[in-house]
Scaffold this motif. Structure first.
Motif, short mmCIF file in Angstrom:
data_model
loop_
_atom_site.label_atom_id
_atom_site.label_comp_id
_atom_site.label_asym_id
_atom_site.label_seq_id
_atom_site.Cartn_x
_atom_site.Cartn_y
_atom_site.Cartn_z
N UNK A 1 0.81 -1.31 0.05
CA UNK A 1 -0.10 -0.04 -0.13
C UNK A 1 0.82 1.35 0.01
N UNK A 2 1.88 1.27 0.82
CA UNK A 2 2.89 2.29 0.84
C UNK A 2 3.36 2.71 -0.57
N UNK A 3 4.08 1.67 -1.12
CA UNK A 3 4.57 1.69 -2.42
C UNK A 3 3.59 2.09 -3.65
N UNK A 4 2.40 1.83 -3.57
CA UNK A 4 1.21 2.14 -4.47
C UNK A 4 0.84 3.49 -4.32
N UNK B 1 8.50 -0.99 -6.23
CA UNK B 1 8.03 0.26 -6.76
C UNK B 1 8.17 0.52 -8.22
N UNK B 2 7.45 1.10 -8.89
CA UNK B 2 7.38 1.07 -10.25
C UNK B 2 8.66 1.22 -10.91
N UNK C 1 15.83 2.26 -8.64
CA UNK C 1 15.69 3.25 -7.73
C UNK C 1 16.56 3.27 -6.56
N UNK C 2 17.06 4.42 -6.16
CA UNK C 2 18.04 4.49 -4.83
C UNK C 2 17.50 4.08 -3.57
N UNK D 1 4.87 -5.89 -7.60
CA UNK D 1 4.81 -4.64 -8.35
C UNK D 1 3.78 -4.67 -9.59
N UNK D 2 3.52 -5.63 -10.02
CA UNK D 2 2.34 -5.28 -11.07
C UNK D 2 1.02 -4.73 -10.41
#
Length: 511
Positions: free
Chosen positions: A209-212, A238-239, A269-270, A413-414
């Motif tokens: 949820x946090x990543x989305x 993450x995307x 992503x870093x 991720x999807x």
């Protein structure tokens, strides 16, 4: 004779072309003007040795070198190469016909070897914008510069190669990088995966949820519960970078000197994880010679603060403004720079000084009131900017001993990308790209629960003692949960799940 060569100065994450005017006339002494710092002034000795060892010399005449524009401070030793070539051309030791078409960067060793420099990518971008034919850099920086299209990049190891090139007695090998092919070939490579995580299904759901929604998250749990392991895997869901994001992030790391010789463009992503002893300047950037801080190095990625209460209070407080504005402005008496700082904050902490408050098997030995006092090390305004507070409990043995792998990052991720696509469509035409960045006006427009949802939210606020500041956070998180399910409206069950992620809110934790 007057000759012009070209170098570049980096200010923030952008470059400014520097014209190095060299005039060799009758007289004596060496003059270097145009606001150079000590490293630039010391170039005379390095250049003199490098030229002598390679069969050339600084002429015994009056040499005046002006670095224009003169109101920009020139810092570092990367001007050695263009200054040396200007001296050789102005004293008729080399052919100057092609010098005006090239930007040159590089520090000279005493034997003429070229040392790598920082900020090569923004310099290359500026050189292309201003129509230069080519860019001559130390060999270690060549792949980084070659990311830029329509600019010939030559990596060299010694000044003798550059001299031979301009005299027409030698050639330089052009460095070519197919940016798109290399970017898409490495975009999904990672050493971490959520399939390695045993148990912790509720935590993985919260991280999804946090990543989305690009929500900031705080993990609270005892030592060994897996907080750090889980945090390290967030970039994998993450995307993927867009090419624009990759270029912007690479520019920041280039200015900070964090690009290795084999890397041309960042594809992951870093994930930045500074130690809790970090200083204010190291975190936000700045210093005598301005450099990006950790929050800028985490741009378009994750900033992980492990053991959050152990960070100095002043260090944490300087993050409040960039968390809201997603940019850090550093103003000093002599300069003002601006660095991007759009990052996802992930923090972890023990629940108390001993680490075992609320542990299922081990007792907490902290004195009364210590739990609340420990949490009070984190200020209310900073805690207010963290959308999800989640308790992480130890994984039981039967879960740890399972041989079956968990759900891989690729599947998670999807789902995250589908939710992000919904948000991209929702916020089209604005600078916002995720739910976590919504303003109060947008909340009223996009986060309107039905009657049942409103009643649930009201009951939760009263019974759990949630603060007023938790209200907006719950709505933002519930909007993301709805997006993950493809729901146009926020339902009561979306709100119910979002509310449980605020159950560790300051008012009811540790009492």
């Amino acid at each position: 004779m007057l000759v012009k060569t070209y170098g570049s100065a980096v200010h923030g994450i952008d470059a400014t072309t520097i014209t190095i005017e060299t005039d060799v006339t009758i007289g004596l002494r060496f003059f270097l003007v145009g606001l150079p710092d000590n490293a630039v002034k010391e170039s005379q000795q390095r250049i003199e040795s490098a030229l002598r060892i390679n069969g050339f010399q600084i002429p015994g005449k009056k040499i005046v070198i002006n670095m224009a524009p003169a109101d920009i401070r020139k810092e570092g030793s990367a001007y050695d190469l263009p200054i040396a070539m200007g001296i050789l051309a102005a004293s008729n030791q080399i052919n100057d016909a092609e010098l005006e078409h090239y930007v040159m960067i590089g520090e000279l060793s005493l034997d003429g070897g070229l040392q790598p420099a920082k900020g090569i990518l923004p310099i290359a971008i500026k050189a292309r914008e201003e129509g230069f034919k080519g860019f001559i850099v130390p060999k270690e920086n060549a792949r980084e510069a070659a990311v830029v299209d329509d600019l010939k990049v030559y990596g060299v190891e010694n000044i003798s190669e550059v001299i031979a090139f301009f005299n027409g007695s030698g050639t330089l090998e052009e460095t070519v990088v197919n940016t798109r092919d290399e970017f898409f070939a490495n975009i999904n490579h990672s050493d971490f995966d959520f399939s390695d995580v045993k148990g912790q299904e509720n935590v993985k759901r919260a991280l999804e949820i946090a990543a989305a929604g690009a929500h900031n998250i705080l993990l609270i749990g005892p030592p060994g519960a897996g907080k750090t392991m889980l945090a390290k895997r967030i970039p994998t869901v993450l995307p993927p970078f867009t090419l624009k994001e990759a270029l912007e992030t690479t520019k920041i790391h280039s200015v900070a000197g964090k690009i290795d010789t084999e890397t041309s463009l960042m594809t992951m992503r870093p994930f930045r994880s500074p130690h809790h002893t970090i200083s204010d300047v190291a975190l936000v950037g700045g210093g005598t010679f301005p450099q990006p801080g950790e929050i800028s190095l985490a741009h378009n990625g994750v900033l992980f603060l492990d053991e959050l209460p152990e960070f100095k209070r002043t260090v944490l407080e300087v993050m409040r403004q960039p968390l809201e504005d997603r940019v850090i402005s550093i103003s000093r008496a002599r300069f003002a720079v601006e660095y991007p700082a759009s990052f996802m904050l992930v923090a972890s902490m023990n629940p108390c000084p001993c680490g075992y408050y609320n542990h299922p098997t081990r007792p907490c030995v902290c004195a009364p009131g210590m739990v609340q006092k420990y949490l009070n090390r984190i200020s209310g305004p900073l805690l207010d900017r963290i959308d999800i507070h989640l308790e992480v409990v130890p994984v039981p043995f039967n879960k740890l001993s399972e041989l079956r792998a968990g759900e891989p990052s690729e599947k998670i991720r999807e789902r995250v990308m589908r939710a992000r696509n919904i948000q991209a469509e929702r916020f089209r035409g604005t600078e916002i790209h995720a739910n976590a960045q919504m303003s109060s006006r947008m909340l009223r427009k996009y986060c309107n629960p039905d009657e049942a949802g409103n009643q649930l939210l009201k009951n939760a606020m009263e019974r759990l003692g949630l603060s007023a500041r938790a209200y907006d956070r719950i709505l933002k998180v519930s909007r993301t949960i709805a997006d993950l399910e493809g729901s146009e409206n926020i339902q009561a069950d979306h709100l119910g799940e979002a509310i449980q992620y605020r159950s560790l809110d300051k008012e009811n934790w540790g009492t």
